[in-house]
Scaffold this motif. Sequence first.
Motif, PDB file in Angstrom:
ATOM      1  N   GLY A 582       0.827  -1.201   0.000  1.00 15.90           N
ATOM      2  CA  GLY A 582       0.000   0.000   0.000  1.00 15.90           C
ATOM      3  C   GLY A 582       0.860   1.249   0.000  1.00 15.90           C
ATOM      4  N   LYS A 583       0.436   2.270   0.734  1.00 14.14           N
ATOM      5  CA  LYS A 583       1.132   3.562   0.717  1.00 14.14           C
ATOM      6  C   LYS A 583       2.237   3.656   1.759  1.00 14.14           C
ATOM      7  N   PHE A 584       2.395   2.612   2.610  1.00 17.75           N
ATOM      8  CA  PHE A 584       3.385   2.670   3.685  1.00 17.75           C
ATOM      9  C   PHE A 584       4.644   1.885   3.316  1.00 17.75           C
ATOM     10  N   VAL A 585       5.778   2.372   3.789  1.00 16.91           N
ATOM     11  CA  VAL A 585       7.054   1.690   3.564  1.00 16.91           C
ATOM     12  C   VAL A 585       7.061   0.363   4.327  1.00 16.91           C
ATOM     13  N   GLY A 586       7.681  -0.668   3.721  1.00 19.18           N
ATOM     14  CA  GLY A 586       7.741  -1.987   4.349  1.00 19.18           C
ATOM     15  C   GLY A 586       9.106  -2.303   4.921  1.00 19.18           C
ATOM     16  N   TYR A 587       9.111  -3.233   5.887  1.00 24.01           N
ATOM     17  CA  TYR A 587      10.347  -3.660   6.543  1.00 24.01           C
ATOM     18  C   TYR A 587      10.335  -5.178   6.682  1.00 24.01           C
TER      19      TYR A 587
END
Length: 694
Positions: A582-587
Amino acid sequence: MPVRSENAPSVELTTRVQFLKGCGAARAERLAALGIHTVRDLLFYFPRDYRDLTKLSSIEEFEEGQLASVSGTIEEAEISSRAAGRSVLGVLVRVGGDHLRAVWFNQPFLRDVYHRGQTVLVSGKPKRRSTRWEMVHPNVRVLDTDEPPAGQLLPVYPLTEGLTERHVRQLVERALESCADALEEVFPPDMLAAKSLASISEAVRHIHFPPDHEALARARRRLVYQELLVLQLALALKRHEMHESRRAFALEPSAKIDSRIRRLLPFALTPGQNRAIEEIIADMGRDKPMHRLLQGDVGSGKTIVAVYAMLLAVARGAQVVLMAPTEVLARQHLETLDRLLAGSHTRLGLVAGGQTAKNRAETLASIASGEIQIVVGTQAVISGEIAFARLGLVIIDEQHKFGVHQRAALKRLAVSPHYLVMTATPIPRTISMTLFGDLDVTVLTDHPPGRQNVHTYLPTDDERPRWWEFVRKKIAEGRQAYVIAPVVEENEERASLSAMHESLANGELEAFRIGVVHGRMSPAEKQDAMEAFRRGDSQVLLATSVVEVGIDVPNATLMTIEGAERFGLAQLHQLRGRVSRGKFVGYCTLFTAARTTEADARLQAFVSSTDGFYLAEVDFALRGPGDLLGTKQHGLPPLRIADLVRDVEVLEEARADALELVRQDPELAKPEHARLRRMALARYGSVLDLGHVG
């Protein structure tokens, strides 16, 4: 090689191996465990390696622990006993002016093999014992003459309990003596000459007992080329049959249809998606069935390309099947299509294992009448009970989770639908030329705009507390997290996850709601767990690799993978693709239970790149093709001698030659190609459904 006695019974290629001199019923039973039943099987049971005895050493050149080979004469062979019936056989070998002691533990029967005065070739790792060098359990070959040997390349075979290298070598020697010249040559003489290939009898003799490295290379090239050519001929015959021998509905595109479809799509297509659509609709517009593989990296937008193809088929009055490997993924596809097509009049239907009898009967009736235009399902759609009004397109998602058997079964659903098979697992070029060699290939390389990167880490165990602190912080901000359990045996899966759940719930993630999903759950249980996570009812999902494909939860931005060294790069890449949708950065963070040089190389490559195609080639180079795609369901028989990493140039040559042969002789009907055709059908005819050929 042994000379056959005039009174010995005749041995043929089809003779059961137990009737070969020196074998017998007990040894034949052990050979059967290796797939060796006949003399022919024995001849094509190739060595896995060779001991290079071409360079003989002197004892003065010995280095402790380093493999060496010497020639000498046996001076004595004695057995000494130890407690509890254990024995030690010592054989003293004179090598020039020095001596070497060969030692075997608990093998007293060898006392009858080695005698004073025999000339032997001894190979092993020497160890210094007081004033003398010793080799424990060396390889010893008794020579026919007391002349010093020139040395040789000694074959090393895959074995099973109760068989020794010596047993297998002796049996192979006898099989070669009896039958090597009876092997059928499949290549026409002009092809042998044009390709500079060894004859089959020469190749089989020298693959087992090569006189030198050059002869071994020549033998191996012949056998590798033959194996890969036969495979590529089978695939080329399949391609020809699919493209030339069948007719399909011509589902022609038009500007009006294109405009209507694009109005339904939620965003403008990328250049890569437009190129893929152009290739697909060009195929669908012909009256010959499309057979195309659409492969793209994680998040490259294959689903939208597939939706375009579906809507084109529906606009031309045809029905569509979309087949997924799991019910969870099938239901997710149905939801996605339902959302995308809310503004159209297209009717969807689901065929899956968990339906009630009444619902299933109603669905099948609506499919048969043509009322349902797009059918989404699992393998249930190939059950044979489904009748279609006008099936025009079949789309298979995550093709590698099915295999060629299911692909062949689907063609019986209706007359010549178009086929589009998709995978989000980037496939190395050599695998594309084998597992998917009967398909045309479209590759999606770019990503839709707005897709976030995933930051990937490989911390030490000491850094665990910092990672879990970061996870807790992000979840508190409203994000969700996956925790992936290492690969476990199916019967241990539930217990392993239960232990991990207890540890997390009473430790690092005790403040959060944790859901669990694994392969032992029923489809309904998995669906419920995934739905709870998608809704946010659970903030953390503890799972096995069952979530690697297709699960779409845009709010999930964190992934912890335990035991990462136990996953292949393709699988790790799929897992990482579940976050940052989605619109959020992943880790994504990888923890390992054991560090090895090979595992570190793979995991460091994974951390350094998010390019799935690059990672697929790295995985292929490091691990080979064995189970690269996470499945053994593809159905093709294993290769006996070819190595797809080492032999890529021969594979490309064989593919080009096969396509040209089938272009000139579409069913290999010419007399000079009869043996090649027969071999291709014998090995691949059933799995590729090539019954029409010949």
